[in-house]
Design a protein around this motif. Structure first.
Motif, PDB file in Angstrom:
ATOM      1  N   LEU A  99       0.841  -1.192   0.000  1.00 59.98           N
ATOM      2  CA  LEU A  99       0.000   0.000   0.000  1.00 59.98           C
ATOM      3  C   LEU A  99       0.883   1.251   0.000  1.00 59.98           C
ATOM      4  O   LEU A  99       1.987   1.238   0.544  1.00 59.98           O
ATOM      5  CB  LEU A  99      -0.907   0.013   1.233  1.00 59.98           C
ATOM      6  CG  LEU A  99      -1.886  -1.156   1.371  1.00 59.98           C
ATOM      7  CD1 LEU A  99      -2.645  -1.050   2.690  1.00 59.98           C
ATOM      8  CD2 LEU A  99      -2.845  -1.211   0.199  1.00 59.98           C
ATOM      9  N   ASN A 108      -5.840   4.329  -1.939  1.00 65.53           N
ATOM     10  CA  ASN A 108      -5.102   3.120  -2.302  1.00 65.53           C
ATOM     11  C   ASN A 108      -5.950   2.202  -3.174  1.00 65.53           C
ATOM     12  O   ASN A 108      -5.462   1.647  -4.157  1.00 65.53           O
ATOM     13  CB  ASN A 108      -4.633   2.378  -1.043  1.00 65.53           C
ATOM     14  CG  ASN A 108      -3.233   2.767  -0.627  1.00 65.53           C
ATOM     15  OD1 ASN A 108      -2.250   2.395  -1.259  1.00 65.53           O
ATOM     16  ND2 ASN A 108      -3.143   3.533   0.452  1.00 65.53           N
ATOM     17  N   VAL A 109      -7.212   2.044  -2.820  1.00 71.33           N
ATOM     18  CA  VAL A 109      -8.097   1.205  -3.623  1.00 71.33           C
ATOM     19  C   VAL A 109      -8.250   1.778  -5.024  1.00 71.33           C
ATOM     20  O   VAL A 109      -8.323   1.037  -6.018  1.00 71.33           O
ATOM     21  CB  VAL A 109      -9.474   1.049  -2.949  1.00 71.33           C
ATOM     22  CG1 VAL A 109     -10.445   0.289  -3.851  1.00 71.33           C
ATOM     23  CG2 VAL A 109      -9.335   0.327  -1.608  1.00 71.33           C
ATOM     24  N   SER A 111      -6.014   3.473  -6.697  1.00 76.50           N
ATOM     25  CA  SER A 111      -4.743   3.645  -7.397  1.00 76.50           C
ATOM     26  C   SER A 111      -4.642   2.908  -8.739  1.00 76.50           C
ATOM     27  O   SER A 111      -3.962   3.394  -9.651  1.00 76.50           O
ATOM     28  CB  SER A 111      -3.565   3.266  -6.482  1.00 76.50           C
ATOM     29  OG  SER A 111      -3.635   1.911  -6.089  1.00 76.50           O
ATOM     30  N   ALA A 125     -15.123   1.841  -5.531  1.00 77.82           N
ATOM     31  CA  ALA A 125     -14.157   1.685  -4.439  1.00 77.82           C
ATOM     32  C   ALA A 125     -14.858   1.738  -3.081  1.00 77.82           C
ATOM     33  O   ALA A 125     -14.572   0.933  -2.188  1.00 77.82           O
ATOM     34  CB  ALA A 125     -13.088   2.771  -4.533  1.00 77.82           C
ATOM     35  N   ARG A 157      -8.304  -3.232  -3.599  1.00 77.13           N
ATOM     36  CA  ARG A 157      -7.565  -2.607  -4.708  1.00 77.13           C
ATOM     37  C   ARG A 157      -7.427  -3.576  -5.886  1.00 77.13           C
ATOM     38  O   ARG A 157      -7.612  -3.202  -7.043  1.00 77.13           O
ATOM     39  CB  ARG A 157      -6.179  -2.166  -4.217  1.00 77.13           C
ATOM     40  CG  ARG A 157      -5.294  -1.549  -5.289  1.00 77.13           C
ATOM     41  CD  ARG A 157      -3.904  -1.250  -4.733  1.00 77.13           C
ATOM     42  NE  ARG A 157      -3.248  -2.457  -4.247  1.00 77.13           N
ATOM     43  CZ  ARG A 157      -2.129  -2.453  -3.522  1.00 77.13           C
ATOM     44  NH1 ARG A 157      -1.559  -1.301  -3.190  1.00 77.13           N
ATOM     45  NH2 ARG A 157      -1.593  -3.583  -3.114  1.00 77.13           N
TER      46      ARG A 157
END
Length: 223
Positions: A99, A108-109, A111, A125, A157
């Motif tokens: 992460l 982060n999810v 990205s 997300a 993610r």
């Protein structure tokens, strides 16, 4: 016939050793994964499991052999096309999570959308975070999350772009039994919904979740 998602044929991968010798990590491997399958890839440390996973997912070019994902030959594509196939078809989950430390759980999810944009990304997300019981943690950076929460963010993610194939490299190696069970359950659900999972694991309990268990040793799959 069940849809064939991954077909790897006669894969070879070697590296230069510290003394100039050659270390063969993967030797003549054939591997298939079909929709609905959950494969456990087992074997001793250093036998080539992670290398095989990286080659199969388009992260590491083999010295010889072919990798097809949903019928497309990964290593016949240029770098951009291969990255596009990887982003849209393959999700990765690692033991160390990877992460971004200064991004929130939600960021982060999201990205993967830096590589491939999708409609309604933030809503998707948020839905994944809610599904994984992380809605109240969406604004927290990784250091403010528990180890189990970090792995759930990493899995969310990996699922954001709705891949067909999930490649998991010891995803529960840092988790306690309760959190490990939760991750195995999520991977099982993904397979039951029509995806394919290949999970590297040393944990015998994980193989109970798998529909098929494969043993690797010295770069080769054992029959």
């Amino acid at each position: 016939m069940t849809d064939l998602i991954l077909k790897a044929t006669n894969l070879h991968k070697a590296f230069a050793g510290p003394t100039g010798s050659t270390i063969t990590a993967v030797e003549g491997v054939d591997l298939e994964a079909r929709a609905g399958e959950f494969l456990a890839l087992r074997g001793p440390s250093g036998c080539g499991k992670s290398t095989l996973l990286f080659v199969a997912g388009g992260l590491l070019r083999p010295d010889r052999g072919k990798v097809e994902i949903s019928g497309e030959n990964l290593y016949q594509q240029n770098t951009g096309k291969r990255a596009s196939i990887r982003a849209s078809q393959v999700g990765f989950v690692f033991q160390q999570f990877h992460l971004v430390p200064y991004l929130s759980a939600l960021e982060n999810v999201l990205s993967p959308t830096l590589a491939l944009s999708i409609p309604n990304a933030t809503q998707k997300a948020d839905a994944l975070l809610e599904k994984f019981g992380l809605s109240e943690r969406r604004g927290h950076v990784p250091s403010a999350l528990s180890v189990g929460e970090q792995q759930r963010v990493a899995l969310a993610r990996a699922l954001l772009l709705e891949p067909k194939l999930l490649l998991a490299d010891e995803p529960t190696g840092n988790l306690d039994p309760e959190n490990a069970e939760a991750i195995w359950a999520r991977l099982s659900t993904f397979a039951e919904a029509g995806g394919a999972v290949i999970m590297v694991t040393h944990d015998e309990r994980a193989t109970e979740r798998a529909s098929r268990s494969i043993l690797m040793d010295k770069g080769q799959l054992k029959k």
